[in-house]
Design an enzyme around this catalytic site. Structure first.
Site, PDB file in Angstrom:
ATOM      1  N   HIS A  94       0.838  -1.196   0.000  1.00  0.00           N
ATOM      2  CA  HIS A  94       0.000   0.000   0.000  1.00  0.00           C
ATOM      3  C   HIS A  94       0.877   1.252   0.000  1.00  0.00           C
ATOM      4  CE1 HIS A  94       0.583  -0.621   4.445  1.00  0.00           C
ATOM      5  NE2 HIS A  94       0.859   0.669   4.369  1.00  0.00           N
TER       6      HIS A  94
HETATM    7  P1  TYD Z   1      -2.483  -4.101   7.467  1.00  0.00           P
HETATM    8  O1  TYD Z   1      -2.742  -2.719   6.960  1.00  0.00           O
HETATM    9  O2  TYD Z   1      -2.975  -5.244   6.657  1.00  0.00           O
HETATM   10  O3  TYD Z   1      -0.938  -4.293   7.735  1.00  0.00           O
HETATM   11  P2  TYD Z   1       0.267  -4.125   6.693  1.00  0.00           P
HETATM   12  O4  TYD Z   1      -0.163  -3.129   5.674  1.00  0.00           O
HETATM   13  O5  TYD Z   1       1.372  -3.632   7.538  1.00  0.00           O
HETATM   14  O6  TYD Z   1       0.543  -5.448   6.102  1.00  0.00           O
HETATM   15  O7  TYD Z   1      -3.078  -4.181   8.928  1.00  0.00           O
HETATM   16  C1  TYD Z   1      -3.408  -5.409   9.551  1.00  0.00           C
HETATM   17  C2  TYD Z   1      -4.633  -5.187  10.436  1.00  0.00           C
HETATM   18  O8  TYD Z   1      -4.326  -4.313  11.518  1.00  0.00           O
HETATM   19  C3  TYD Z   1      -5.787  -4.591   9.678  1.00  0.00           C
HETATM   20  O9  TYD Z   1      -6.977  -5.214  10.156  1.00  0.00           O
HETATM   21  C4  TYD Z   1      -5.783  -3.141  10.110  1.00  0.00           C
HETATM   22  C5  TYD Z   1      -5.206  -3.200  11.511  1.00  0.00           C
HETATM   23  N1  TYD Z   1      -4.448  -2.002  11.918  1.00  0.00           N
HETATM   24  C6  TYD Z   1      -4.925  -1.234  12.955  1.00  0.00           C
HETATM   25  O10 TYD Z   1      -5.989  -1.497  13.535  1.00  0.00           O
HETATM   26  N2  TYD Z   1      -4.199  -0.153  13.349  1.00  0.00           N
HETATM   27  C7  TYD Z   1      -3.030   0.180  12.756  1.00  0.00           C
HETATM   28  O11 TYD Z   1      -2.385   1.181  13.168  1.00  0.00           O
HETATM   29  C8  TYD Z   1      -2.546  -0.619  11.660  1.00  0.00           C
HETATM   30  C9  TYD Z   1      -1.258  -0.280  10.961  1.00  0.00           C
HETATM   31  C10 TYD Z   1      -3.294  -1.702  11.278  1.00  0.00           C
END
Ligand code: TYD
Length: 132
Positions: free
Chosen positions: A49
């Site tokens: 992303h």
């Molecule tokens: P995700 O965005 O998939 O992680 P990455 O992009 O690092 O692989 O996030 C995983 C899960 O955690 C998703 O359900 C969103 C949640 N999340 C939060 O609740 N708060 C946060 O600050 C972050 C970064 C993710």
């Protein structure tokens, strides 16, 4: 790319090491959120992303992992393998994290609360935004 590595001063003595992270001293933004990624399973690649408007500082406080950064024109790969270095991320940058060691604890400081609407999760949309 405006991303850069920041070296943190170690407050070391005979007992060991300590690093302090402070807004404006070694963290170039107002810290609103800290999260960390750990227990990452073997072979996992995550991220995929970009953010519309977010500053972050990524620090691998234990173990190692890699970051692929892509500004829509060029790509760079950074290895984070020590707690004394932070990778500063800002601007429209596509990121992917991979090669997590089993013991990796990747800590990320951010200047805003979690906001799913700030995410660009589709690479083509990201490229369109870069070129708009
Ligand atoms: P995700 O965005 O998939 O992680 P990455 O992009 O690092 O692989 O996030 C995983 C899960 O955690 C998703 O359900 C969103 C949640 N999340 C939060 O609740 N708060 C946060 O600050 C972050 C970064 C993710």
């Amino acid at each position: 790319m405006k991303n850069k590595l920041i070296n943190f001063d170690i407050k070391g003595d005979a007992r060991g090491s300590l690093i302090a992270l402070e807004k404006e001293h070694n963290v170039p933004f107002d810290i609103k959120r800290v999260y960390y990624i750990f227990d990452t399973k073997d072979g996992v690649r995550r991220g995929y992303h970009a953010h519309n408007n977010l500053q972050q500082l990524a620090i691998c406080v234990k173990g190692s992992c890699k970051f692929l950064l892509d500004d829509g024109i060029s790509q760079e790969i950074y290895t984070l393998d020590k707690p004394t270095i932070g990778l500063y991320l800002e601007g429209l940058i596509w990121r992917e994290m991979f090669d997590f060691s089993p013991d990796c604890v990747l800590m990320i400081l951010a200047d805003a609360y979690y906001d799913e609407t700030d995410y660009i999760r589709d690479y083509q949309s990201f490229l369109e935004q870069v070129n708009s």
